[in-house]
Design a protein around this motif. Structure first.
Motif, mmCIF file in Angstrom:
data_model
loop_
_atom_site.group_PDB
_atom_site.id
_atom_site.type_symbol
_atom_site.label_atom_id
_atom_site.label_comp_id
_atom_site.label_asym_id
_atom_site.label_seq_id
_atom_site.Cartn_x
_atom_site.Cartn_y
_atom_site.Cartn_z
ATOM 1 N N SER A 57 -7.950 2.583 7.182
ATOM 2 C CA SER A 57 -9.355 2.150 7.158
ATOM 3 C C SER A 57 -9.524 0.653 6.960
ATOM 4 C CB SER A 57 -10.106 2.905 6.060
ATOM 5 O OG SER A 57 -9.526 2.664 4.784
ATOM 6 N N SER A 58 -8.474 -0.078 6.535
ATOM 7 C CA SER A 58 -8.567 -1.532 6.386
ATOM 8 C C SER A 58 -8.277 -2.271 7.682
ATOM 9 C CB SER A 58 -7.610 -2.019 5.295
ATOM 10 O OG SER A 58 -6.272 -1.774 5.681
ATOM 11 N N LEU A 59 -7.888 -1.535 8.720
ATOM 12 C CA LEU A 59 -7.534 -2.150 9.999
ATOM 13 C C LEU A 59 -8.616 -1.882 11.032
ATOM 14 C CD1 LEU A 59 -3.740 -1.224 10.157
ATOM 15 C CD2 LEU A 59 -4.803 -3.330 9.288
ATOM 16 N N ASP A 60 -8.994 -2.938 11.732
ATOM 17 C CA ASP A 60 -10.056 -2.850 12.741
ATOM 18 C C ASP A 60 -9.449 -3.227 14.096
ATOM 19 O OD1 ASP A 60 -12.471 -2.619 13.975
ATOM 20 O OD2 ASP A 60 -13.325 -4.467 13.159
ATOM 21 N N TYR A 70 -6.966 -7.356 10.003
ATOM 22 C CA TYR A 70 -7.019 -6.808 8.650
ATOM 23 C C TYR A 70 -8.324 -7.224 7.986
ATOM 24 C CZ TYR A 70 -5.947 -6.009 3.735
ATOM 25 O OH TYR A 70 -5.994 -5.585 2.429
ATOM 26 N N ARG A 71 -9.057 -6.255 7.475
ATOM 27 C CA ARG A 71 -10.292 -6.507 6.742
ATOM 28 C C ARG A 71 -10.016 -6.281 5.256
ATOM 29 N NH1 ARG A 71 -13.306 -8.934 10.722
ATOM 30 N NH2 ARG A 71 -13.541 -7.559 12.539
ATOM 31 N N ILE A 72 -10.278 -7.293 4.421
ATOM 32 C CA ILE A 72 -9.950 -7.187 3.006
ATOM 33 C C ILE A 72 -10.657 -5.995 2.366
ATOM 34 C CG2 ILE A 72 -10.139 -8.314 0.764
ATOM 35 C CD1 ILE A 72 -9.770 -10.976 2.142
ATOM 36 N N PHE A 87 -2.992 6.875 8.708
ATOM 37 C CA PHE A 87 -2.336 6.404 7.493
ATOM 38 C C PHE A 87 -3.376 6.233 6.398
ATOM 39 C CE2 PHE A 87 0.938 5.534 10.543
ATOM 40 C CZ PHE A 87 2.123 5.682 9.824
ATOM 41 N N ARG A 88 -3.109 6.807 5.240
ATOM 42 C CA ARG A 88 -4.107 6.853 4.190
ATOM 43 C C ARG A 88 -3.915 5.803 3.102
ATOM 44 N NH1 ARG A 88 -3.406 11.770 6.369
ATOM 45 N NH2 ARG A 88 -1.392 12.151 5.368
ATOM 46 N N ASP A 89 -2.677 5.427 2.819
ATOM 47 C CA ASP A 89 -2.410 4.503 1.714
ATOM 48 C C ASP A 89 -1.946 3.117 2.152
ATOM 49 O OD1 ASP A 89 -2.991 6.425 -0.255
ATOM 50 O OD2 ASP A 89 -0.974 7.252 -0.124
ATOM 51 N N TRP A 90 -1.457 3.004 3.374
ATOM 52 C CA TRP A 90 -0.850 1.762 3.814
ATOM 53 C C TRP A 90 -1.532 1.252 5.079
ATOM 54 C CZ3 TRP A 90 2.334 0.325 0.060
ATOM 55 C CH2 TRP A 90 2.919 1.321 -0.727
ATOM 56 N N ALA A 91 -1.601 -0.074 5.200
ATOM 57 C CA ALA A 91 -2.288 -0.709 6.331
ATOM 58 C C ALA A 91 -1.392 -0.680 7.567
ATOM 59 C CB ALA A 91 -2.681 -2.136 5.981
ATOM 60 N N VAL A 92 -1.262 0.497 8.150
ATOM 61 C CA VAL A 92 -0.368 0.737 9.274
ATOM 62 C C VAL A 92 -1.149 1.322 10.441
ATOM 63 C CG1 VAL A 92 1.631 2.096 10.063
ATOM 64 C CG2 VAL A 92 1.619 1.121 7.754
ATOM 65 N N LEU A 206 -0.025 -4.619 8.561
ATOM 66 C CA LEU A 206 -0.699 -5.925 8.501
ATOM 67 C C LEU A 206 -1.479 -6.037 7.205
ATOM 68 C CD1 LEU A 206 -1.420 -8.496 10.247
ATOM 69 C CD2 LEU A 206 -3.428 -7.220 11.017
ATOM 70 N N TRP A 207 -1.297 -7.190 6.476
ATOM 71 C CA TRP A 207 -2.013 -7.394 5.220
ATOM 72 C C TRP A 207 -2.884 -8.644 5.208
ATOM 73 C CZ3 TRP A 207 2.881 -5.210 5.356
ATOM 74 C CH2 TRP A 207 2.941 -3.903 4.871
ATOM 75 N N ASP A 208 -2.934 -9.349 6.317
ATOM 76 C CA ASP A 208 -3.885 -10.447 6.481
ATOM 77 C C ASP A 208 -3.851 -10.867 7.949
ATOM 78 O OD1 ASP A 208 -1.424 -11.718 6.637
ATOM 79 O OD2 ASP A 208 -1.961 -13.385 5.318
ATOM 80 N N GLY A 209 -4.856 -11.620 8.377
ATOM 81 C CA GLY A 209 -4.871 -12.126 9.746
ATOM 82 C C GLY A 209 -5.005 -11.025 10.776
#
Length: 223
Positions: A57-60, A70-72, A87-92, A206-209
């Motif tokens: 959910s943090s990835l668009d 990546y959306r903070i 993926f539920r826990d990791w930005a994958v 991905l964790w930023d950018g």
């Protein structure tokens, strides 16, 4: 919430990006303009888009599902369609392509990212894990301006690779390896050896950018 990043640990989605980054500028890995590719073998042009069903959910996704940002804050998980593939826990996020044989090549453009992973994973990999931490995923990780080859949560430093702008990945399923490619040469900088036993998917964390994928490419001449 996981502790700050350290060797062998994958940070959970939503954790703060690294606040300290080295100021030295290593040799650029790939700054070349678009190049012409030649095909060595038929059927090696893997074409894929990013699979929204797998995206945390943090990835668009953007640009017709070929890019990811990546959306903070990310999306409210309750507003994301429930899907066992996600993926539920990791930005994958996975690519929607599947590989079970042959040699395949694709590239990734990196924009404003200081921490990411690119590689492959078994399509059936658990969505509770992060790519690179299991025996069924093989990735190249970039963090603190350094590259690492990673699988089963073990990280091996990769030399001769500087700050990325655009990198190549070459998968030889039958020979059992994934390579990080310097597209200026082109040449394989580092190989991760493995025994693949099932369908593989392109995999990204991905964790930023943001990252932009380029698939459907033929094998670069000389590789």
């Amino acid at each position: 919430m996981a502790a700050p990043w350290s060797l062998g640990l994958c940070r959970r989605a939503g954790a703060r990006a690294l606040s300290a980054v080295l100021h030295s500028q290593p040799r650029e890995l790939c700054l070349s303009p678009p190049r012409r590719y030649l095909s060595n073998t038929e059927g090696n042009c893997l074409q894929f888009k990013l699979d929204e069903r797998t995206a945390h959910s943090s990835l668009d996704l953007f640009k017709k599902d070929t890019g990811v940002i990546y959306r903070i804050l990310g999306l409210d998980p309750s507003h994301v369609q429930d899907n066992p593939e996600r993926f539920r826990d990791w930005a994958v996020v996975f690519g929607d392509g599947r590989v079970e044989s042959g040699r395949h090549y694709w590239e990734v453009t990196v924009r404003k990212s200081q921490e990411f992973r690119v590689g492959v994973a078994e399509a059936a990999m658990s969505r509770e894990d992060c790519v690179g931490t299991t025996s069924c995923s093989w990735v190249f990780a970039y963090v603190q301006r350094k590259w690492f080859a990673m699988t089963t949560n073990k990280m091996v430093p990769v030399s001769l690779a500087g700050k990325p702008e655009r990198v190549g990945l070459l998968l030889d399923y039958d020979a059992g390896w994934l390579g990080l490619v310097d597209i200026q040469k082109p040449r394989v900088i580092h190989r991760i050896r493995a025994r693949f036993s099932g369908p593989l998917s392109p995999a990204f964390a991905l964790w930023d950018g943001e990252l932009l994928t380029h698939s459907g490419l033929e094998l670069p001449e000389g590789l």
